[in-house]
Design a protein around this motif. Sequence first.
Motif, short mmCIF file in Angstrom:
data_model
loop_
_atom_site.label_atom_id
_atom_site.label_comp_id
_atom_site.label_asym_id
_atom_site.label_seq_id
_atom_site.Cartn_x
_atom_site.Cartn_y
_atom_site.Cartn_z
N LEU A 61 42.15 23.19 147.33
CA LEU A 61 40.99 23.99 147.71
C LEU A 61 41.34 24.95 148.85
CD1 LEU A 61 38.60 20.93 147.54
CD2 LEU A 61 38.39 22.96 146.06
N ALA A 62 41.03 26.22 148.65
CA ALA A 62 41.39 27.24 149.64
C ALA A 62 40.57 27.08 150.91
CB ALA A 62 41.16 28.63 149.04
N ARG A 63 41.21 27.28 152.05
CA ARG A 63 40.55 27.22 153.36
C ARG A 63 40.93 28.44 154.18
NH1 ARG A 63 37.89 24.36 151.09
NH2 ARG A 63 37.43 22.17 151.34
N VAL A 119 44.23 23.16 140.16
CA VAL A 119 44.09 24.46 140.84
C VAL A 119 42.98 25.24 140.14
CG1 VAL A 119 45.26 26.62 141.42
CG2 VAL A 119 46.53 24.47 141.52
N ASN A 120 42.06 25.78 140.93
CA ASN A 120 40.94 26.56 140.37
C ASN A 120 41.38 27.95 139.94
OD1 ASN A 120 38.39 24.83 140.97
ND2 ASN A 120 39.54 24.79 142.89
N LEU A 121 40.88 28.35 138.79
CA LEU A 121 41.17 29.70 138.28
C LEU A 121 39.87 30.49 138.22
CD1 LEU A 121 43.43 29.73 135.10
CD2 LEU A 121 44.02 30.46 137.42
N SER A 122 39.91 31.72 138.71
CA SER A 122 38.71 32.56 138.63
C SER A 122 38.79 33.46 137.40
CB SER A 122 38.61 33.38 139.92
OG SER A 122 38.23 34.69 139.64
N SER A 123 37.63 33.93 136.97
CA SER A 123 37.58 34.80 135.77
C SER A 123 38.46 36.03 135.93
CB SER A 123 36.15 35.22 135.49
OG SER A 123 35.65 35.95 136.58
N VAL A 241 30.99 12.41 144.38
CA VAL A 241 30.48 11.05 144.53
C VAL A 241 30.42 10.72 146.02
CG1 VAL A 241 30.88 8.61 143.99
CG2 VAL A 241 31.43 10.39 142.31
N GLU A 242 29.22 10.39 146.49
CA GLU A 242 29.05 10.21 147.93
C GLU A 242 28.64 8.80 148.33
OE1 GLU A 242 26.34 13.27 149.23
OE2 GLU A 242 27.94 14.77 149.30
N ASN A 243 28.24 7.97 147.37
CA ASN A 243 27.82 6.62 147.77
C ASN A 243 28.10 5.58 146.69
OD1 ASN A 243 25.49 6.47 145.93
ND2 ASN A 243 24.63 8.08 147.24
N VAL A 258 36.74 9.87 139.42
CA VAL A 258 35.77 10.34 140.40
C VAL A 258 36.46 11.10 141.53
CG1 VAL A 258 33.87 8.70 140.13
CG2 VAL A 258 35.88 8.04 141.45
N GLN A 259 35.67 11.98 142.13
CA GLN A 259 36.16 12.78 143.25
C GLN A 259 34.97 12.91 144.18
OE1 GLN A 259 37.47 16.61 141.86
NE2 GLN A 259 37.76 17.47 143.89
N GLY A 260 35.14 12.63 145.44
CA GLY A 260 33.99 12.79 146.33
C GLY A 260 34.23 12.22 147.71
P1 C2E Z 1 34.83 23.22 143.05
O1 C2E Z 1 36.03 23.72 142.34
O2 C2E Z 1 33.76 22.60 142.23
O3 C2E Z 1 35.38 22.21 144.15
C1 C2E Z 1 34.72 21.06 144.56
C2 C2E Z 1 33.91 21.33 145.82
O4 C2E Z 1 33.08 20.20 146.08
C3 C2E Z 1 34.78 21.53 147.06
O5 C2E Z 1 34.08 22.43 147.92
C4 C2E Z 1 34.76 20.13 147.67
O6 C2E Z 1 35.03 20.10 149.06
C5 C2E Z 1 33.33 19.73 147.39
N1 C2E Z 1 33.12 18.29 147.37
C6 C2E Z 1 33.94 17.33 146.90
N2 C2E Z 1 33.41 16.10 147.03
C7 C2E Z 1 32.19 16.28 147.60
C8 C2E Z 1 31.13 15.37 148.00
O7 C2E Z 1 31.20 14.15 147.85
N3 C2E Z 1 30.01 15.93 148.54
C9 C2E Z 1 29.91 17.28 148.74
N4 C2E Z 1 28.78 17.72 149.30
N5 C2E Z 1 30.88 18.15 148.38
C10 C2E Z 1 32.00 17.66 147.82
P2 C2E Z 1 34.79 23.67 148.63
O8 C2E Z 1 36.18 23.32 149.04
O9 C2E Z 1 33.84 24.16 149.68
O10 C2E Z 1 34.91 24.74 147.48
C11 C2E Z 1 33.77 25.27 146.88
C12 C2E Z 1 34.12 26.05 145.64
O11 C2E Z 1 34.91 27.20 145.97
C13 C2E Z 1 34.97 25.26 144.65
O12 C2E Z 1 34.15 24.41 143.89
C14 C2E Z 1 35.57 26.40 143.85
O13 C2E Z 1 34.66 26.87 142.89
C15 C2E Z 1 35.76 27.46 144.90
N6 C2E Z 1 37.17 27.46 145.34
C16 C2E Z 1 37.77 26.78 146.36
N7 C2E Z 1 39.09 27.08 146.41
C17 C2E Z 1 39.33 27.96 145.40
C18 C2E Z 1 40.51 28.65 144.92
O14 C2E Z 1 41.64 28.48 145.41
N8 C2E Z 1 40.33 29.51 143.85
C19 C2E Z 1 39.12 29.69 143.26
N9 C2E Z 1 39.02 30.53 142.21
N10 C2E Z 1 38.01 29.05 143.67
C20 C2E Z 1 38.11 28.20 144.73
#
Ligand code: C2E
Length: 294
Positions: A61-63, A119-123, A241-243, A258-260
């Motif tokens: 996930l990008a930061r 790795v996430n891919l954008s359109s 998944v949070e709980n 699961v991821q969460g």
């Molecule tokens: P996503 O691909 O659906 O990634 C999962 C998001 O859910 C991540 O948010 C992650 O931190 C969050 N998450 C995971 N578990 C939980 C949980 O238990 N509770 C809550 N509230 N959130 C949880 P993040 O890192 O803020 O990223 C948001 C979105 O931004 C991603 O959704 C994805 O669509 C996009 N994104 C992030 N990095 C990239 C990237 O490198 N390339 C592209 N194209 N999109 C990205």
Amino acid sequence: RAKESGRNRFKVFTERMLESAVDLLTLENDMRRGLANDEFHVAYQPIMDLAGSDIIGFEALARWDHPDRGAIPPAEFIPMAEESGLIIELGEWVLVQALRTLAGWRNETDGTDDIFMCVNLSSKQFARTDLDKIVVRALERYGLPPSCLKLEITESSIMGNPESSLRILNRLRKAGVRFSIDDFGTGYSSLSQLQQLPVDTLKVDRTFISRMRTDPENMEIVKAVIALGHSLDLNVVAEGVENPDQLCSLLNLSCNSVQGFYFHEPMSAAKAKDLLKQRTQKTAEDTREKLALA
Ligand code: C2E
Ligand code: MG
Ligand code: MG
Ligand code: MG
């Protein structure tokens, strides 16, 4: 007078529009600079196997740590990057970082051969018809088998250009790369489209998981999506998944993984590596403990 106030309203309106346009431009310029100046990094969130509660993979996930504004959430900079086209550069950068990191883990840590990287891919990235070559080259560069990479696509990311996207997906699938459909349930794909896509995993969107225990309709949606996934021979991952209650329901529904935040939040590459090192047989015990809290 009516005309006067109308003109004032117009003035306020255009000023606001200009302000937000300037904000967006500033952010875009900042992002260009940020990419050049190492302001971005990648966080890794573990994906857990439900039965054993063991780590089976990670999502990259990008930061962005902005020098003045601090951490800017992806929800803010990803849409902007898509709008401006910068997502192509950012997306490729994340891919390379993630593969480099995975190669490091595989070289230095035992028991990591089966760990996959998502790795996430954008359109917008599908607009490049050489996307498959870029991906294959990145895998080769780090000596990684294509099966350790899972590219996450969304229903909408391939809709912009369905035919050429499908061609790219199929070429990559043939090369051994795997695909997940991200945020499943929020888009518009039809079942026949789903069947045509060379995917092997469905990720159920977090919004359904977060409401499944409080809203019976959401529980039914999660049930239906898991059943659909299994009938198409796909793995199903529950996002967000949070709980323990959610975990318990998902276990009953035979969700695969699961991821969460209940397991792990996204973390630095170094922390993820430590976690991989600590991984032992006691993971099954952990699940029992976690379920006991339900
Ligand atoms: P996503 O691909 O659906 O990634 C999962 C998001 O859910 C991540 O948010 C992650 O931190 C969050 N998450 C995971 N578990 C939980 C949980 O238990 N509770 C809550 N509230 N959130 C949880 P993040 O890192 O803020 O990223 C948001 C979105 O931004 C991603 O959704 C994805 O669509 C996009 N994104 C992030 N990095 C990239 C990237 O490198 N390339 C592209 N194209 N999109 C990205
Ligand atoms: Mg994702
Ligand atoms: Mg997702
Ligand atoms: Mg999501």
